[in-house]
Scaffold this active site. Structure first.
Site, PDB file in Angstrom:
ATOM      1  N   HIS A  34      -9.443  -7.795 -18.621  1.00 39.53           N
ATOM      2  CA  HIS A  34     -10.586  -7.353 -18.025  1.00 39.53           C
ATOM      3  C   HIS A  34     -10.566  -5.834 -17.924  1.00 39.53           C
ATOM      4  CE1 HIS A  34     -14.386  -6.803 -15.762  1.00 39.53           C
ATOM      5  NE2 HIS A  34     -14.662  -8.142 -16.053  1.00 39.53           N
ATOM      6  N   ASP A  87     -14.303 -16.105 -18.158  1.00 38.24           N
ATOM      7  CA  ASP A  87     -14.651 -16.812 -19.241  1.00 38.24           C
ATOM      8  C   ASP A  87     -13.483 -17.926 -19.657  1.00 38.24           C
ATOM      9  OD1 ASP A  87     -17.171 -16.117 -19.783  1.00 38.24           O
ATOM     10  OD2 ASP A  87     -16.509 -14.358 -20.956  1.00 38.24           O
TER      11      ASP A  87
END
Ligand code: ACO
Length: 439
Positions: free
Chosen positions: A313, A370
Site C-alpha cells: 500500500h 483487498d
C-alpha cells in the site's frame, strides 16, 4: 480550508545562493506540510513528485490515516468502532455532513434513498446496448455519468445546498439499482426493482439475487459482512480515485460526472480492481497445485511482471487496519455459512509468508483491504467481475464528501492543474514531408 491548520515555523530553502522562506502548515493530528504554492512565483522552480507520494493536494477534515501506526478514522471516529457499531447510512451521513446523524436525520436520509432508488425507465434501455460480457465497471461508469443527463444538476452558485442533498441521495441510492440491474443483464434475468421496505444492503441483495420465481433468502450474517465491507471502503482520503473525483470536480464538473471518473480510476488492478485480481491469483495458485513458493519468487523477481495482488500500500507501512477487520469477517462469515473455501487456506499461507519473508518485510508490504474482501464476496455468490463494483458502492459517500468539501472552500478550490518538467526535443524546424525523403 486554511482556518483548519495552524502555522509552524517556516521552512528555509536555499536555491542558487538565495534563501526563501516557505510557510509550514500543521494539521489537527500534528501532520506537517510545507506550503509550496508560491514557490514558482518566487523562484521559478516547481517541485517534482512522481505519483504524488509527498504532495498534499488539499487540506481535508474528512479522514485521518496514519500509515505507520495503522490508524484510520472517519471524522475522528476509529474505523474499528464504526465497522462494529454503525450502519452504512450513518457512516455516509458522517462522511458527507461531518457528524453522525440524529434519529430524525437518519430517517430523513433513508426516506430520500427510497424516493430516489428507481432509475428513470428510459435508462433501462441503456443496459440492452451493452454486450452481456461487458465488465460491470464499464457499465457502472457510463450509467453514473448518464444520470447527469436525466436529473437536473446542481445550481453551481450554491453547490452544497438543497440540490446537493438531492443529488447525493440520488447517486448513493441509484448506484445500487444500477449495479443490481447490470448483474441481472449479465445473467439474462429480468430486473428486480428496489423496495421501499428494505434497508440499504438487503435491498441490494434482493435486487441482485431474487427473481420473479424465487425469493432470495437474506441471511443476517451476509448483510452484516457486506455492511462492514461498505463501511471499510467508504473513504480513504486522497487515494487514486478520490483524487480523480477532486481533480475532475475542481473544474466545477457536476457530481455525477466527477464520480463517474472516480469509478474509472477505481477499476484499475493497482487500485480497487485488486480485489478481483486477488481471486484470479488464488485460483491460479490452486490450479497449479496450491504451492505458493513459485508465486512468492515470481513476485520478488523484477524481471517478471507479477505482483502479489492485495499486498502492499502506498500509505500503510504496517498492517492495513481494514484488512485486519476483513480477515476476521471472512472467518466469521465462512464459519456461519458452513463454507470451506480452499482459496482461504491459500490466502492464509500467502499472508504468513509475506509477514516473514525479508523481501516483503524490508519493503513494509502487508495484506491490504483487498486481500480478503474478494473471499467474502465470493462466499455471498457475487461474481468476480462484480467485486470492484461493490467497492464502488462502498466508496460513494467518500467521493461525495470530498466533492462537497472542495465546493465549500471559501472562494472556490483552485482548478487542479499540475506542472511538469519537459524532457522532450528542444526547438526544431518543420521540414515538408517531400524533403524528408519519406515518399
Ligand atoms: N508484490 C511484490 N512487490 C511489491 C508489491 C507486491 N504486491 N507491492 C510493492 N512491491 C515492491 C515494489 O516492486 C517496490 O520494490 P523495489 O523498492 O525493490 O522497487 C516496492 O515494493 C515499493 O513498491 P511501489 O510500487 O513503489 O509502491 P507504491 O506505493 O507505488 O504502490 C501499490 C502501492 C500500487 C498498492 C503496490 O503495493 C501494488 O501494486 N500492490 C498490488 C496491487 C494492490 O493490491 N492494490 C490495491 C491497493 S489498496 C487499494 O487501492 C484499495
Amino acid at each position: 480550508m486554511d482556518h483548519h491548520s495552524q502555522a509552524g515555523q517556516p521552512a528555509k530553502l536555499i536555491l542558487d545562493g538565495n534563501t526563501f522562506e516557505l510557510p509550514v502548515v500543521v494539521g489537527s493530528e500534528g501532520e506537517k506540510g510545507i506550503d509550496i504554492s508560491k514557490l514558482r512565483g518566487q523562484t521559478n522552480y516547481v517541485t517534482l513528485d512522481h505519483g504524488f507520494g509527498n504532495t498534499s493536494n488539499c487540506e481535508s477534515a474528512i479522514t485521518f490515516l496514519d500509515g505507520d501506526a495503522g490508524i484510520l478514522r472517519y471524522r475522528g471516529y476509529p474505523i474499528e468502532q464504526l465497522a462494529e457499531n454503525t450502519s452504512f447510512l450513518e457512516v455516509a451521513h458522517l462522511l458527507i455532513y461531518g457528524e453522525l446523524p440524529t434519529a430524525e436525520q437518519l430517517s430523513h436520509l433513508s426516506e430520500r434513498f427510497t424516493e430516489h432508488s428507481m432509475l428513470h425507465e428510459d435508462m433501462k434501455r441503456f443496459f440492452n446496448g451493452f454486450p452481456s460480457s461487458a465488465h460491470p465497471m464499464a457499465v457502472l461508469a457510463s450509467m453514473v455519468c448518464s444520470l447527469s443527463a436525466f436529473h437536473p444538476g446542481i445550481d453551481m452558485t450554491n453547490p452544497t445546498g438543497e440540490d446537493f442533498d438531492r443529488i447525493a441521495a440520488q447517486l448513493m441510492s441509484k448506484v445500487r439499482t444500477i449495479v443490481a440491474f447490470a448483474h441481472k443483464k449479465s445473467i439474462g434475468e429480468p430486473f428486480i426493482y428496489p423496495r421501499g421496505d428494505m434497508e440499504y444492503v438487503p435491498n441490494l441483495l434482493n435486487m441482485m439475487f431474487s427473481s420473479p420465481t424465487k425469493e432470495y433468502k437474506i441471511y443476517d450474517e451476509v448483510v452484516q459482512a457486506m455492511k462492514v465491507l461498505f463501511i471499510l471502503h467508504a473513504d480513504h482520503e486522497q487515494n487514486c480515485s478520490t483524487s480523480t473525483v477532486r481533480l475532475v470536480g475542481s473544474a466545477r464538473t457536476n457530481l455525477f460526472a466527477s464520480v463517474s471518473a472516480g469509478i474509472c480510476a477505481l477499476w484499475g488492478p493497482l487500485h480497487g480492481g485488486a480485489n478481483e485480481e486477488v481471486i484470479h491469483m488464488l485460483e491460479m495458485i490452486q490450479k497449479d497445485g496450491g504451492g505458493i513458493d513459485k508465486y512468492i519468487d515470481m513476485a520478488k523477481d523484477k524481471t517478471k511482471n507479477f505482483r502479489l495482488m492485495g499486498v502492499g500500500h502506498r500509505v500503510y507501512k504496517s498492517y492495513d487496519p481494514r484488512a485486519k477487520i476483513i480477515k476476521q469477517c471472512v472467518h466469521d462469515l465462512l464459519g456461519k455459512l458452513g463454507i470451506d473455501d480452499p482459496l482461504l487456506d491459500i490466502a492464509i499461507k500467502l499472508e504468513e509468508r509475506v509477514l516473514k519473508d525479508p523481501y516483503f518485510v524490508e519493503r513494509n508490504l502487508y495484506p491490504n483491504v483487498d486481500f480478503y474482501s474478494g473471499l467474502i464476496y465470493k462466499a455471498i455468490g457475487i461474481p468476480k467481475d462484480m467485486f470492484t463494483v461493490m467497492f464502488a458502492i462502498g466508496r460513494m459517500p467518500g467521493w461525495i464528501a470530498h466533492w462537497k468539501e472542495m465546493m465549500e472552500v471559501p472562494g472556490g478550490t483552485k482548478i487542479g492543474r499540475p506542472r511538469q518538467i519537459y524532457v522532450g526535443p528542444t526547438k526544431r524546424d518543420y521540414i515538408p514531408i517531400i524533403k524528408r525523403g519519406l515518399v
